[in-house]
Design a protein around this motif. Structure first.
Motif, PDB file in Angstrom:
ATOM      1  N   ALA A  97       0.831  -1.208   0.000  1.00 34.73           N
ATOM      2  CA  ALA A  97       0.000   0.000   0.000  1.00 34.73           C
ATOM      3  C   ALA A  97       0.865   1.257   0.000  1.00 34.73           C
ATOM      4  O   ALA A  97       0.578   2.226  -0.719  1.00 34.73           O
ATOM      5  CB  ALA A  97      -0.924  -0.003   1.215  1.00 34.73           C
ATOM      6  N   TYR A 124     -12.945   1.200  -3.340  1.00 32.26           N
ATOM      7  CA  TYR A 124     -12.008   0.064  -3.337  1.00 32.26           C
ATOM      8  C   TYR A 124     -10.566   0.550  -3.491  1.00 32.26           C
ATOM      9  O   TYR A 124      -9.662   0.091  -2.780  1.00 32.26           O
ATOM     10  CB  TYR A 124     -12.372  -0.891  -4.470  1.00 32.26           C
ATOM     11  CG  TYR A 124     -11.412  -2.047  -4.653  1.00 32.26           C
ATOM     12  CD1 TYR A 124     -11.439  -3.142  -3.796  1.00 32.26           C
ATOM     13  CD2 TYR A 124     -10.480  -2.040  -5.690  1.00 32.26           C
ATOM     14  CE1 TYR A 124     -10.566  -4.203  -3.960  1.00 32.26           C
ATOM     15  CE2 TYR A 124      -9.603  -3.094  -5.866  1.00 32.26           C
ATOM     16  CZ  TYR A 124      -9.653  -4.179  -4.997  1.00 32.26           C
ATOM     17  OH  TYR A 124      -8.775  -5.227  -5.156  1.00 32.26           O
ATOM     18  N   LEU A 125     -10.353   1.511  -4.381  1.00 33.62           N
ATOM     19  CA  LEU A 125      -9.003   2.044  -4.585  1.00 33.62           C
ATOM     20  C   LEU A 125      -8.503   2.753  -3.322  1.00 33.62           C
ATOM     21  O   LEU A 125      -7.335   2.604  -2.940  1.00 33.62           O
ATOM     22  CB  LEU A 125      -8.993   3.006  -5.775  1.00 33.62           C
ATOM     23  CG  LEU A 125      -7.649   3.687  -6.079  1.00 33.62           C
ATOM     24  CD1 LEU A 125      -6.543   2.666  -6.267  1.00 33.62           C
ATOM     25  CD2 LEU A 125      -7.767   4.572  -7.314  1.00 33.62           C
ATOM     26  N   GLN A 127      -9.304   2.026  -0.303  1.00 29.23           N
ATOM     27  CA  GLN A 127      -8.949   0.966   0.642  1.00 29.23           C
ATOM     28  C   GLN A 127      -7.599   0.363   0.298  1.00 29.23           C
ATOM     29  O   GLN A 127      -6.781   0.092   1.184  1.00 29.23           O
ATOM     30  CB  GLN A 127     -10.020  -0.119   0.635  1.00 29.23           C
ATOM     31  CG  GLN A 127     -11.287   0.241   1.376  1.00 29.23           C
ATOM     32  CD  GLN A 127     -12.180  -0.963   1.546  1.00 29.23           C
ATOM     33  OE1 GLN A 127     -12.409  -1.741   0.616  1.00 29.23           O
ATOM     34  NE2 GLN A 127     -12.718  -1.142   2.731  1.00 29.23           N
ATOM     35  N   ALA A 128      -7.353   0.142  -0.989  1.00 27.72           N
ATOM     36  CA  ALA A 128      -6.082  -0.459  -1.415  1.00 27.72           C
ATOM     37  C   ALA A 128      -4.914   0.465  -1.073  1.00 27.72           C
ATOM     38  O   ALA A 128      -3.868   0.010  -0.599  1.00 27.72           O
ATOM     39  CB  ALA A 128      -6.113  -0.742  -2.917  1.00 27.72           C
ATOM     40  N   CYS A 133      -7.018  -3.553   1.980  1.00 28.62           N
ATOM     41  CA  CYS A 133      -7.291  -4.734   1.163  1.00 28.62           C
ATOM     42  C   CYS A 133      -6.108  -4.956   0.229  1.00 28.62           C
ATOM     43  O   CYS A 133      -5.271  -4.063   0.045  1.00 28.62           O
ATOM     44  CB  CYS A 133      -8.589  -4.573   0.362  1.00 28.62           C
ATOM     45  SG  CYS A 133      -8.512  -3.281  -0.910  1.00 28.62           S
ATOM     46  N   VAL A 134      -6.024  -6.131  -0.348  1.00 29.62           N
ATOM     47  CA  VAL A 134      -4.942  -6.469  -1.278  1.00 29.62           C
ATOM     48  C   VAL A 134      -5.524  -6.588  -2.684  1.00 29.62           C
ATOM     49  O   VAL A 134      -6.311  -7.503  -2.943  1.00 29.62           O
ATOM     50  CB  VAL A 134      -4.250  -7.785  -0.887  1.00 29.62           C
ATOM     51  CG1 VAL A 134      -3.123  -8.108  -1.876  1.00 29.62           C
ATOM     52  CG2 VAL A 134      -3.693  -7.696   0.523  1.00 29.62           C
ATOM     53  N   PRO A 135      -5.174  -5.692  -3.587  1.00 29.60           N
ATOM     54  CA  PRO A 135      -5.672  -5.808  -4.956  1.00 29.60           C
ATOM     55  C   PRO A 135      -5.064  -7.016  -5.662  1.00 29.60           C
ATOM     56  O   PRO A 135      -4.038  -7.552  -5.231  1.00 29.60           O
ATOM     57  CB  PRO A 135      -5.223  -4.495  -5.614  1.00 29.60           C
ATOM     58  CG  PRO A 135      -4.080  -4.007  -4.776  1.00 29.60           C
ATOM     59  CD  PRO A 135      -4.316  -4.518  -3.387  1.00 29.60           C
ATOM     60  N   GLU A 139      -4.708  -5.792 -11.146  1.00 27.45           N
ATOM     61  CA  GLU A 139      -5.047  -4.451 -10.656  1.00 27.45           C
ATOM     62  C   GLU A 139      -3.795  -3.674 -10.263  1.00 27.45           C
ATOM     63  O   GLU A 139      -3.673  -2.479 -10.562  1.00 27.45           O
ATOM     64  CB  GLU A 139      -6.003  -4.561  -9.469  1.00 27.45           C
ATOM     65  CG  GLU A 139      -7.396  -5.055  -9.865  1.00 27.45           C
ATOM     66  CD  GLU A 139      -8.251  -5.436  -8.674  1.00 27.45           C
ATOM     67  OE1 GLU A 139      -9.473  -5.585  -8.848  1.00 27.45           O
ATOM     68  OE2 GLU A 139      -7.693  -5.615  -7.555  1.00 27.45           O
ATOM     69  N   VAL A 140      -2.856  -4.338  -9.588  1.00 27.19           N
ATOM     70  CA  VAL A 140      -1.600  -3.686  -9.228  1.00 27.19           C
ATOM     71  C   VAL A 140      -0.842  -3.276 -10.486  1.00 27.19           C
ATOM     72  O   VAL A 140      -0.292  -2.165 -10.572  1.00 27.19           O
ATOM     73  CB  VAL A 140      -0.734  -4.619  -8.355  1.00 27.19           C
ATOM     74  CG1 VAL A 140       0.667  -4.037  -8.149  1.00 27.19           C
ATOM     75  CG2 VAL A 140      -1.398  -4.856  -7.003  1.00 27.19           C
ATOM     76  N   TRP A 158       3.727  -7.466  -3.933  1.00 26.52           N
ATOM     77  CA  TRP A 158       2.379  -8.022  -4.078  1.00 26.52           C
ATOM     78  C   TRP A 158       2.349  -9.500  -3.683  1.00 26.52           C
ATOM     79  O   TRP A 158       1.414  -9.939  -2.994  1.00 26.52           O
ATOM     80  CB  TRP A 158       1.873  -7.879  -5.518  1.00 26.52           C
ATOM     81  CG  TRP A 158       0.548  -8.554  -5.688  1.00 26.52           C
ATOM     82  CD1 TRP A 158      -0.679  -8.056  -5.337  1.00 26.52           C
ATOM     83  CD2 TRP A 158       0.330  -9.871  -6.186  1.00 26.52           C
ATOM     84  NE1 TRP A 158      -1.652  -8.994  -5.584  1.00 26.52           N
ATOM     85  CE2 TRP A 158      -1.059 -10.115  -6.109  1.00 26.52           C
ATOM     86  CE3 TRP A 158       1.167 -10.876  -6.688  1.00 26.52           C
ATOM     87  CZ2 TRP A 158      -1.626 -11.317  -6.520  1.00 26.52           C
ATOM     88  CZ3 TRP A 158       0.605 -12.076  -7.088  1.00 26.52           C
ATOM     89  CH2 TRP A 158      -0.776 -12.289  -7.010  1.00 26.52           C
ATOM     90  N   ASP A 162      -0.075 -10.840  -0.849  1.00 28.08           N
ATOM     91  CA  ASP A 162      -1.116 -11.786  -1.254  1.00 28.08           C
ATOM     92  C   ASP A 162      -0.939 -13.158  -0.603  1.00 28.08           C
ATOM     93  O   ASP A 162      -1.835 -13.991  -0.671  1.00 28.08           O
ATOM     94  CB  ASP A 162      -1.106 -11.931  -2.782  1.00 28.08           C
ATOM     95  CG  ASP A 162      -2.318 -12.681  -3.299  1.00 28.08           C
ATOM     96  OD1 ASP A 162      -3.446 -12.210  -3.048  1.00 28.08           O
ATOM     97  OD2 ASP A 162      -2.144 -13.728  -3.947  1.00 28.08           O
TER      98      ASP A 162
END
Length: 274
Positions: A97, A124-125, A127-128, A133-135, A139-140, A158, A162
């Motif tokens: 993040a 959502y973005l 939050q990321a 949260c983990v995109p 998305e990353v 990532w 993840d």
């Protein structure tokens, strides 16, 4: 810390513009106010460490010395900076993040524009970028492109966030580039300190650090570990990558070349160990 406060304020502006639900906007405001309190306390602590008296602090804060001491003495600092969750997974998510948030701030792309260009929902973005949260990897990858960064530099961050399980032995081919990218990712997550700042933390010469981050050479393990710690990274994430580089060198030369890794500067800087 100031960068985090600015990022929170920017997200609040975006939330207001997008007319997000009141609960979401108040949550962002609460986070910004808490961060402002932490910034103030941190600034006072730094001034006190530099020799400022409570009278000096009181004058700057337009209050009394007694009140300043009550607000920002050691017990008050403990209340403002409570112990955070310190699991490896939590730290990994936060590093990803932080790297994304740094790229976003450096790019000048607003959060709402990034949401539109990436096809992600704005909440959502947000939050990321806050580590809530983990995109997914696609998305990353997309966000890295939107923020004009290198997705390759975020790959190991990532994978750790993840919870991806890496093979016990990584392929030697391309290992040096993969390691350099992972270190650049940690550099982003740490807020991209200058080479001079990083040199004072890692106890390695700036020119050596420049070569390592650019992938021009792989340092000995002692220097690598020192750099990872200075960047707030995980030794467990990086050591397998370094071992893969070593194996690639063994495959090429037929003998253990670890004593030849790195430049002269980093070999000399770490000859006494990490």
């Amino acid at each position: 810390m100031a960068r985090d406060l600015a990022a929170l304020a920017g997200r609040l502006v975006v939330a207001e513009r997008m007319q997000l639900p009141l609960r979401a906007r108040l949550s962002l405001l609460d986070g910004a106010l808490r961060q402002a309190e932490r910034y103030t306390a941190s600034a006072v602590h730094e001034a006190r460490q530099a020799g400022a008296s409570w009278d000096d602090v009181a004058q700057a804060a337009r209050t009394t010395a007694a009140q300043a001491g009550a607000w920002w003495d050691t017990p008050a600092l403990r209340a403002l900076f409570p112990p955070l969750e310190t699991t490896d997974r939590y730290r990994a998510v936060q590093r990803l993040a932080d790297a994304l948030a740094y790229l976003q701030a450096r790019s000048g792309v607003s959060v709402d524009e990034a949401a539109e260009r990436s096809g992600l929902r704005l909440p959502y973005l947000l939050q990321a970028l806050a580590g809530k949260c983990v995109p997914t990897w696609p998305e990353v990858y997309t966000l890295a492109c939107v923020f004009t960064g290198s997705a390759e530099d975020l790959r190991v961050l990532w994978e750790s966030a993840d919870g991806a399980v890496r093979p016990a032995r990584l392929p030697a081919r391309g290992a040096a580039g993969y390691l350099a990218a992972a270190l650049r990712g940690l550099h982003l997550a740490a807020g991209f300190p200058t080479l001079r700042q990083l040199s004072s933390r890692a106890l390695l010469p700036p020119e050596c650090l420049s070569g390592i981050l650019a992938g021009r050479h792989t340092p000995p393990w002692a220097a690598t570990a020192r750099l990872v710690r200075a960047l707030g990274g995980s030794i467990e994430d990086i050591e397998p990558l370094w071992q893969a580089v070593l194996q690639a060198a063994v495959d090429l030369h037929g003998t253990d070349p670890s004593w030849q890794l790195g430049c002269v500067c980093c070999r000399v800087a770490t000859q006494d160990g990490p």
